[in-house]
Write a protein that holds these residues in place. Structure first.
Motif, PDB file in Angstrom:
ATOM      1  N   TRP A 160       1.022  -1.276  -0.159  1.00  8.78           N
ATOM      2  CA  TRP A 160      -0.001  -0.009  -0.009  1.00  8.78           C
ATOM      3  C   TRP A 160       0.833   1.237   0.133  1.00  8.78           C
ATOM      4  CZ3 TRP A 160      -5.098   0.680  -0.756  1.00  8.78           C
ATOM      5  CH2 TRP A 160      -5.452   1.952  -0.583  1.00  8.78           C
ATOM      6  N   ALA A 161       0.718   2.047  -1.051  1.00  6.91           N
ATOM      7  CA  ALA A 161       0.162   2.160  -2.200  1.00  6.91           C
ATOM      8  C   ALA A 161       1.309   2.060  -3.464  1.00  6.91           C
ATOM      9  CB  ALA A 161      -0.911   2.985  -2.319  1.00  6.91           C
ATOM     10  N   LEU A 162       0.832   1.368  -4.355  1.00  6.03           N
ATOM     11  CA  LEU A 162       1.876   1.232  -5.619  1.00  6.03           C
ATOM     12  C   LEU A 162       2.000   2.739  -5.989  1.00  6.03           C
ATOM     13  CD1 LEU A 162       0.569  -1.856  -7.542  1.00  6.03           C
ATOM     14  CD2 LEU A 162       2.673  -1.793  -5.884  1.00  6.03           C
ATOM     15  N   GLY A 163       3.297   3.083  -6.455  1.00  7.44           N
ATOM     16  CA  GLY A 163       3.374   4.453  -6.820  1.00  7.44           C
ATOM     17  C   GLY A 163       4.148   5.195  -5.978  1.00  7.44           C
ATOM     18  N   TYR A 164       3.937   4.873  -4.578  1.00  9.91           N
ATOM     19  CA  TYR A 164       4.460   5.741  -3.444  1.00  9.91           C
ATOM     20  C   TYR A 164       6.057   5.564  -3.458  1.00  9.91           C
ATOM     21  CZ  TYR A 164       0.101   6.405  -1.035  1.00  9.91           C
ATOM     22  OH  TYR A 164      -1.336   7.023  -0.629  1.00  9.91           O
ATOM     23  N   ASP A 165       6.642   4.679  -4.088  1.00  9.40           N
ATOM     24  CA  ASP A 165       8.134   4.409  -4.288  1.00  9.40           C
ATOM     25  C   ASP A 165       8.607   4.826  -5.505  1.00  9.40           C
ATOM     26  OD1 ASP A 165       6.403   2.526  -5.832  1.00  9.40           O
ATOM     27  OD2 ASP A 165       8.307   1.141  -5.876  1.00  9.40           O
ATOM     28  N   ARG A 166       7.734   5.319  -6.475  1.00  7.57           N
ATOM     29  CA  ARG A 166       8.116   5.917  -7.876  1.00  7.57           C
ATOM     30  C   ARG A 166       9.472   6.962  -7.575  1.00  7.57           C
ATOM     31  NH1 ARG A 166       3.571   7.888  -9.951  1.00  7.57           N
ATOM     32  NH2 ARG A 166       2.924   5.663 -10.324  1.00  7.57           N
ATOM     33  N   GLY A 167      10.327   6.652  -8.368  1.00  7.88           N
ATOM     34  CA  GLY A 167      11.638   7.289  -8.357  1.00  7.88           C
ATOM     35  C   GLY A 167      12.704   6.972  -7.282  1.00  7.88           C
ATOM     36  N   LEU A 168      12.551   5.865  -6.789  1.00 12.04           N
ATOM     37  CA  LEU A 168      13.279   5.587  -5.698  1.00 12.04           C
ATOM     38  C   LEU A 168      13.880   4.145  -6.148  1.00 12.04           C
ATOM     39  CD1 LEU A 168      11.300   6.541  -2.847  1.00 12.04           C
ATOM     40  CD2 LEU A 168      13.488   7.598  -3.736  1.00 12.04           C
ATOM     41  N   PRO A 169      15.064   4.015  -5.937  1.00 12.67           N
ATOM     42  CA  PRO A 169      15.681   2.625  -6.339  1.00 12.67           C
ATOM     43  C   PRO A 169      15.339   1.278  -5.156  1.00 12.67           C
ATOM     44  CG  PRO A 169      17.498   3.973  -5.062  1.00 12.67           C
ATOM     45  CD  PRO A 169      16.072   4.894  -5.369  1.00 12.67           C
ATOM     46  N   GLY A 170      15.546   0.299  -5.907  1.00  7.14           N
ATOM     47  CA  GLY A 170      15.570  -0.784  -4.904  1.00  7.14           C
ATOM     48  C   GLY A 170      14.051  -1.606  -4.768  1.00  7.14           C
ATOM     49  N   TYR A 171      13.126  -0.720  -4.689  1.00  8.90           N
ATOM     50  CA  TYR A 171      11.734  -1.637  -4.562  1.00  8.90           C
ATOM     51  C   TYR A 171      11.439  -2.512  -5.735  1.00  8.90           C
ATOM     52  CZ  TYR A 171      10.900   2.298  -1.138  1.00  8.90           C
ATOM     53  OH  TYR A 171      11.190   3.079   0.072  1.00  8.90           O
ATOM     54  N   GLY A 172      11.518  -2.033  -6.767  1.00  7.21           N
ATOM     55  CA  GLY A 172      11.270  -3.131  -8.011  1.00  7.21           C
ATOM     56  C   GLY A 172      12.224  -4.260  -7.845  1.00  7.21           C
ATOM     57  N   ALA A 173      13.296  -4.176  -7.640  1.00  5.79           N
ATOM     58  CA  ALA A 173      14.310  -5.312  -7.519  1.00  5.79           C
ATOM     59  C   ALA A 173      13.945  -6.041  -6.420  1.00  5.79           C
ATOM     60  CB  ALA A 173      15.793  -4.771  -7.430  1.00  5.79           C
ATOM     61  N   LEU A 174      13.395  -5.903  -5.322  1.00  4.38           N
ATOM     62  CA  LEU A 174      13.191  -6.288  -3.997  1.00  4.38           C
ATOM     63  C   LEU A 174      11.586  -7.128  -4.230  1.00  4.38           C
ATOM     64  CD1 LEU A 174      12.827  -7.019  -1.095  1.00  4.38           C
ATOM     65  CD2 LEU A 174      11.755  -4.924  -0.778  1.00  4.38           C
ATOM     66  N   LEU A 175      10.812  -6.673  -4.968  1.00  3.08           N
ATOM     67  CA  LEU A 175       9.620  -7.397  -5.436  1.00  3.08           C
ATOM     68  C   LEU A 175       9.912  -8.539  -6.344  1.00  3.08           C
ATOM     69  CD1 LEU A 175       6.902  -4.278  -5.630  1.00  3.08           C
ATOM     70  CD2 LEU A 175       7.318  -6.079  -3.941  1.00  3.08           C
ATOM     71  N   GLY A 176      11.020  -8.364  -7.291  1.00  2.00           N
ATOM     72  CA  GLY A 176      11.224  -9.378  -8.242  1.00  2.00           C
ATOM     73  C   GLY A 176      11.840 -10.296  -7.413  1.00  2.00           C
ATOM     74  N   ASP A 177      12.775 -10.249  -6.304  1.00  2.00           N
ATOM     75  CA  ASP A 177      13.499 -11.330  -5.733  1.00  2.00           C
ATOM     76  C   ASP A 177      12.419 -12.088  -4.770  1.00  2.00           C
ATOM     77  OD1 ASP A 177      15.811 -10.522  -6.520  1.00  2.00           O
ATOM     78  OD2 ASP A 177      16.451  -9.289  -4.869  1.00  2.00           O
ATOM     79  N   PHE A 178      11.245 -11.314  -4.319  1.00  2.00           N
ATOM     80  CA  PHE A 178      10.211 -12.099  -3.615  1.00  2.00           C
ATOM     81  C   PHE A 178       9.744 -13.090  -4.536  1.00  2.00           C
ATOM     82  CE2 PHE A 178       5.712 -11.887  -1.939  1.00  2.00           C
ATOM     83  CZ  PHE A 178       5.758 -12.562  -0.955  1.00  2.00           C
ATOM     84  N   ARG A 179       9.151 -12.339  -5.594  1.00  2.00           N
ATOM     85  CA  ARG A 179       8.271 -13.255  -6.632  1.00  2.00           C
ATOM     86  C   ARG A 179       9.124 -14.723  -6.873  1.00  2.00           C
ATOM     87  NH1 ARG A 179       4.294 -11.148 -10.563  1.00  2.00           N
ATOM     88  NH2 ARG A 179       5.624 -12.427 -11.964  1.00  2.00           N
ATOM     89  N   ALA A 180      10.437 -14.357  -7.176  1.00  2.00           N
ATOM     90  CA  ALA A 180      11.324 -15.336  -7.545  1.00  2.00           C
ATOM     91  C   ALA A 180      11.707 -16.518  -6.422  1.00  2.00           C
ATOM     92  CB  ALA A 180      12.312 -14.999  -8.323  1.00  2.00           C
ATOM     93  N   GLY A 181      11.280 -16.064  -5.184  1.00  2.00           N
ATOM     94  CA  GLY A 181      11.664 -16.862  -3.896  1.00  2.00           C
ATOM     95  C   GLY A 181      13.112 -16.665  -3.468  1.00  2.00           C
TER      96      GLY A 181
END
Length: 193
Positions: A160-181
């Motif tokens: 909560w909520a998507l977009g609150y992290d826009r412009g900041l590094p690391g969040y997208g990579a973290l979610l990718g790591d979570f999805r990939a286990g």
């Protein structure tokens, strides 16, 4: 994240819900004292934490395989008596969205630190003649919380909520790591990623 939410979750589980969203945030709000909105542990002695909520849901028969753990992409900023971690509030706080505070986060004079007990980033910034204490989640503080969801066998997580992290590094990579286990198992109550 309390008893009422757990009771509702148990009822919708019995009614056959496929997924149940546990809002693992707002354990602290702007009207209270400073600290993590989504704590791994507590410095104030309050037992309500992410693990406490997960245990409560399990005790009421809500299967972990149906639970989605909701985590915050926002923080709370309080006026505080000093720039120290854990300094008491002098007034009501306000919601603090990283995306709306990029200048503060990129400032060389503002250096966040991690509260290792609660698992939250802390930033102190001057505010007139006083200080503002900001507690918010970063990729480093969200990683052990997402690992907790994996450790407990949860169906997944939501933010909560998507977009609150826009412009900041690391969040997208973290979610990718979570999805990939690829997150390391958490030591419940540890903020280390």
């Amino acid at each position: 994240p309390g008893a009422q939410g757990a009771a509702i979750a148990a009822a919708v589980n019995l009614a056959g819900a496929d997924r149940i969203f546990l809002m693992g945030y707002d354990y602290r709000t702007a009207a209270g004292q400073p600290g993590a909105s989504s704590p791994l542990d507590r410095t104030d002695g309050d037992p309500r934490t992410l693990s406490w909520s997960l245990d409560l849901y399990a005790a009421l028969g809500v299967p972990s395989t149906r639970l989605l753990l909701g985590l915050p992409l926002y923080g709370v900023a309080w006026p505080v008596v000093s720039p120290d971690l854990g300094a008491p509030a002098t007034g009501k706080g306000s919601v603090w969205i990283p995306r709306q505070n990029l200048a503060t986060l990129r400032s060389r004079t503002a250096t966040p630190l991690i509260d290792p007990i609660e698992g939250v980033a802390f930033l102190a910034v001057p505010d007139g003649s006083g200080w503002q204490g900001i507690y918010y989640d970063t990729p480093a503080t969200l990683a052990p919380k997402l690992a907790l969801a994996d450790d407990r066998g949860l169906a997944g997580a939501g933010l909560w909520a998507l977009g609150y992290d826009r412009g900041l590094p690391g969040y997208g990579a973290l979610l990718g790591d979570f999805r990939a286990g690829r997150l390391t198992p958490s030591a419940e109550g540890s903020a280390a990623p």
